[in-house]
Design a protein around this motif. Structure first.
Motif, short mmCIF file in Angstrom:
data_model
loop_
_atom_site.label_atom_id
_atom_site.label_comp_id
_atom_site.label_asym_id
_atom_site.label_seq_id
_atom_site.Cartn_x
_atom_site.Cartn_y
_atom_site.Cartn_z
N LYS A 5 28.95 -2.58 12.31
CA LYS A 5 28.80 -1.38 13.12
C LYS A 5 27.32 -1.18 13.41
O LYS A 5 26.49 -1.23 12.51
N ARG A 6 27.00 -0.97 14.68
CA ARG A 6 25.61 -0.78 15.07
C ARG A 6 25.14 0.61 14.70
O ARG A 6 25.90 1.57 14.74
N ARG A 7 23.89 0.67 14.33
CA ARG A 7 23.27 1.94 14.04
C ARG A 7 23.05 2.70 15.34
O ARG A 7 22.67 2.10 16.35
#
Length: 50
Positions: A5-7
């Motif tokens: 999951k991207r920040r």
């Protein structure tokens, strides 16, 4: 294999950016030092000053 999951990207208000640029333009600290003090990248701070 799952994807990481991207920040979320940080976003800064125009007022905050103006304050950072003002600190840089005073001349008592370098752009790099101001960026470090606020945990920002020097590149981002330089782009705000343009």
């Amino acid at each position: 294999m799952g994807r990481k999951k991207r920040r979320p990207r940080w976003s800064f208000t125009p007022e905050f950016k103006a304050e950072i640029v003002e600190l840089c333009s005073r001349g008592d600290r370098s752009v790099g030092q101001v960026a470090k003090d606020f945990d920002l990248t020097e590149t981002a701070v330089r782009q705000w000053a343009v």
